[in-house]
Every structure is written in structure tokens, then in C-alpha cells.
Scaffold this motif. Structure first.
Motif: not given
Length: 129
Positions: A37-39, A47-48, A97-98, A114-116
Motif C-alpha cells: 500500500f502507499r499513503q 492499495f498498490g 502487509n499480509a 481497514e482490512h489489515y
């Protein structure tokens, strides 16, 4: 619980390349999909890219498709993001993330952060024009 450490970020000129690394520890024996991901400043984390457990399946956000390549090492606990043809709009903090729940890459690509449950520190990528 999994611990994630991202590295490889830095300052690069537009058109340049960087390779990010992510090492996971903890719950690493379980099959998982690894994601990046990136912010960007002032924006939500987005998501990337994602790579399957085997490493043979990948999916990308439209914004990075054709320029970024996600891969994972044979040891499965390390994932990479090769970023080519970088643009100033790629400037962001990059996180990995995983996902231990889903295996469908298309579905995973639609999920927000928010899924992680846990996030690492991330690594800063700055692209100058």
C-alpha cells in the motif's frame, strides 16, 4: 500477529527506479498474500500491488501497472516492489502487509487498509520533478 519491516525508500528523480523490500516475522508459516500500500501526503492509504503465496500471481492498481513489479523471495517472508519510471505523484510512504484470510487477488485489490490489523513503519519514497 505479524511484524513487518519495510526498507529501500529514498529520494529519486522522476524517471528513476527504486526497489523496496519488506520482511515479515511472526505468523510467517501460514500461507498468505503479500500486499503493498502507499499513503501520499494528505491522502488515504491506497492499495498498490499484491502477490500470491506461490509468487506466480500478481495484481496491480491502475496507477502503478506497467511500472511497478511485486515479487516475493523463495523464503516467502520477504517481498519486493521494483518501481521503475517513477513520477512525482508516486511520492508516498510505502507499506507492506499480509492477508491470511483471502487468496483471490482481485478481491484483495479492492480492500482498503481497514482490512489489515497491523502496519509497520513504512518507508518514504520521494520523487522529485
Amino acid at each position: 500477529q505479524v511484524q513487518l519491516v519495510e526498507s529501500g525508500g529514498g529520494l529519486v528523480q522522476a524517471g528513476g527506479s527504486l526497489r523496496l523490500s519488506c520482511t515479515a516475522s511472526g505468523r510467517t508459516l501460514s500461507r498468505n498474500v503479500m500486499v503493498w500500500f502507499r499513503q501520499a501526503p494528505g491522502k488515504e492509504r491506497e492499495f498498490g500491488a499484491a502477490v500470491s503465496w506461490s509468487g506466480t500471481g500478481t495484481v496491480y492498481a491502475d496507477s502503478v501497472k506497467g511500472r511497478f513489479t511485486i515479487s516475493r523471495a523463495n523464503v516467502k517472508t520477504t517481498v519486493y516492489l521494483q518501481m521503475n519510471s517513477l513520477k512525482p505523484e508516486d511520492t508516498a510512504v510505502y507499506y507492506c502487509n499480509a492477508d491470511f484470510e483471502l487468496t483471490n487477488l482481485g478481491a484483495i485489490a479492492t480492500l482498503g487498509d481497514e482490512h489489515y490489523d497491523y502496519w509497520g513503519q513504512g518507508t518514504q519514497v520521494t520523487v522529485s520533478s
